[in-house]
Design a protein around this motif. Sequence first.
Motif, mmCIF file in Angstrom:
data_model
loop_
_atom_site.group_PDB
_atom_site.id
_atom_site.type_symbol
_atom_site.label_atom_id
_atom_site.label_comp_id
_atom_site.label_asym_id
_atom_site.label_seq_id
_atom_site.Cartn_x
_atom_site.Cartn_y
_atom_site.Cartn_z
ATOM 1 N N LYS A 114 0.810 -1.217 0.000
ATOM 2 C CA LYS A 114 0.000 0.000 0.000
ATOM 3 C C LYS A 114 0.843 1.266 0.000
ATOM 4 N N GLY A 115 2.166 1.113 0.082
ATOM 5 C CA GLY A 115 3.047 2.274 0.107
ATOM 6 C C GLY A 115 3.162 2.918 1.474
ATOM 7 N N LEU A 116 2.803 2.181 2.515
ATOM 8 C CA LEU A 116 2.789 2.736 3.867
ATOM 9 C C LEU A 116 4.009 2.356 4.698
ATOM 10 N N ALA A 117 4.899 1.549 4.132
ATOM 11 C CA ALA A 117 6.116 1.159 4.850
ATOM 12 C C ALA A 117 7.194 0.814 3.830
ATOM 13 N N THR A 118 8.436 0.943 4.276
ATOM 14 C CA THR A 118 9.585 0.562 3.457
ATOM 15 C C THR A 118 10.424 -0.439 4.233
ATOM 16 N N ARG A 119 11.267 -1.156 3.487
ATOM 17 C CA ARG A 119 12.126 -2.169 4.095
ATOM 18 C C ARG A 119 13.554 -1.945 3.605
ATOM 19 N N LYS A 120 14.494 -2.029 4.548
ATOM 20 C CA LYS A 120 15.912 -1.949 4.210
ATOM 21 C C LYS A 120 16.623 -3.164 4.794
ATOM 22 N N ARG A 121 17.587 -3.647 4.060
ATOM 23 C CA ARG A 121 18.375 -4.785 4.522
ATOM 24 C C ARG A 121 19.611 -4.263 5.247
ATOM 25 N N ARG A 122 19.849 -4.785 6.439
ATOM 26 C CA ARG A 122 21.025 -4.397 7.222
ATOM 27 C C ARG A 122 21.885 -5.636 7.424
ATOM 28 N N LEU A 123 23.155 -5.512 7.060
ATOM 29 C CA LEU A 123 24.090 -6.619 7.252
ATOM 30 C C LEU A 123 24.483 -6.707 8.717
ATOM 31 N N LEU A 124 24.538 -7.912 9.223
ATOM 32 C CA LEU A 124 24.916 -8.148 10.617
ATOM 33 C C LEU A 124 26.425 -8.361 10.710
ATOM 34 N N ASP A 125 27.013 -7.922 11.803
ATOM 35 C CA ASP A 125 28.458 -8.045 11.993
ATOM 36 C C ASP A 125 28.917 -9.497 11.921
ATOM 37 N N GLY A 126 28.152 -10.403 12.482
ATOM 38 C CA GLY A 126 28.526 -11.819 12.497
ATOM 39 C C GLY A 126 28.158 -12.559 11.224
ATOM 40 N N GLY A 127 27.699 -11.847 10.216
ATOM 41 C CA GLY A 127 27.261 -12.466 8.972
ATOM 42 C C GLY A 127 25.748 -12.510 8.905
ATOM 43 N N GLY A 128 25.233 -12.622 7.727
ATOM 44 C CA GLY A 128 23.798 -12.638 7.530
ATOM 45 C C GLY A 128 23.238 -11.224 7.450
ATOM 46 N N HIS A 129 21.944 -11.151 7.480
ATOM 47 C CA HIS A 129 21.287 -9.842 7.401
ATOM 48 C C HIS A 129 19.941 -9.888 8.114
ATOM 49 N N VAL A 130 19.396 -8.712 8.325
ATOM 50 C CA VAL A 130 18.073 -8.558 8.923
ATOM 51 C C VAL A 130 17.387 -7.419 8.174
ATOM 52 N N TYR A 131 16.081 -7.518 8.050
ATOM 53 C CA TYR A 131 15.326 -6.439 7.425
ATOM 54 C C TYR A 131 14.789 -5.502 8.500
ATOM 55 N N GLN A 132 14.899 -4.216 8.222
ATOM 56 C CA GLN A 132 14.356 -3.194 9.109
ATOM 57 C C GLN A 132 13.267 -2.448 8.348
ATOM 58 N N TYR A 133 12.179 -2.172 9.052
ATOM 59 C CA TYR A 133 11.013 -1.547 8.447
ATOM 60 C C TYR A 133 10.784 -0.160 9.036
ATOM 61 N N THR A 134 10.358 0.743 8.178
ATOM 62 C CA THR A 134 10.064 2.109 8.598
ATOM 63 C C THR A 134 8.745 2.525 7.969
ATOM 64 N N ALA A 135 7.923 3.202 8.743
ATOM 65 C CA ALA A 135 6.629 3.683 8.240
ATOM 66 C C ALA A 135 6.844 4.849 7.288
ATOM 67 N N THR A 136 6.015 4.919 6.277
ATOM 68 C CA THR A 136 5.959 6.102 5.439
ATOM 69 C C THR A 136 5.512 7.244 6.343
ATOM 70 N N PRO A 137 6.186 8.392 6.291
ATOM 71 C CA PRO A 137 5.773 9.494 7.168
ATOM 72 C C PRO A 137 4.281 9.803 7.017
ATOM 73 N N LEU A 138 3.671 10.201 8.120
ATOM 74 C CA LEU A 138 2.233 10.457 8.125
ATOM 75 C C LEU A 138 1.832 11.480 7.066
ATOM 76 N N SER A 139 2.675 12.481 6.828
ATOM 77 C CA SER A 139 2.343 13.482 5.797
ATOM 78 C C SER A 139 2.227 12.829 4.423
ATOM 79 N N GLU A 140 3.101 11.868 4.123
ATOM 80 C CA GLU A 140 3.029 11.158 2.844
ATOM 81 C C GLU A 140 1.846 10.189 2.825
ATOM 82 N N ALA A 141 1.566 9.566 3.956
ATOM 83 C CA ALA A 141 0.414 8.656 4.037
ATOM 84 C C ALA A 141 -0.883 9.426 3.808
ATOM 85 N N ARG A 142 -0.959 10.637 4.356
ATOM 86 C CA ARG A 142 -2.148 11.477 4.118
ATOM 87 C C ARG A 142 -2.303 11.760 2.634
#
Length: 129
Positions: free
Chosen positions: A74-102
């Motif tokens: 719906k365009g209300l969140a984004t995902r970024k991949r973050r590499l972990l120090d010990g190897g591998g990765h994790v996804y981090q999610y951030t909300a679309t700012p409320l002004s953009e959601a409006r």
Amino acid sequence: MSVNPSPDQFHELMVDDEPALADVMACVFGVQEHEVRTYQTLLDRPASTVEELADELGRDRSNVNRSLSTLREKGLATRKRRLLDGGGHVYQYTATPLSEARELMHETLDEWAAAVHHRIDEFDASPAE
């Protein structure tokens, strides 16, 4: 994006003097209450992982994952991949700012209204017999 606000929820918004953000988002985007809560939590906790969100929301990780997928569609969140120090990765999610959601809500309703106006214009002008 699907332009299909829920008729029942749309009616509820029309009769409510001050509908809540959750009600408007549910109607406009067709999302569930738990998805709105996930969005609101992301607003307060940007760059959260699924595990962090699951703990904060008291929900199962797989359910949080589904909510996040819907929010991203719906365009209300984004995902970024973050590499972990010990190897591998994790996804981090951030909300679309409320002004953009409006703005997304306005655009979605405008598209829906245009589609309804177009459909109205297609009705035959002659009375049904």
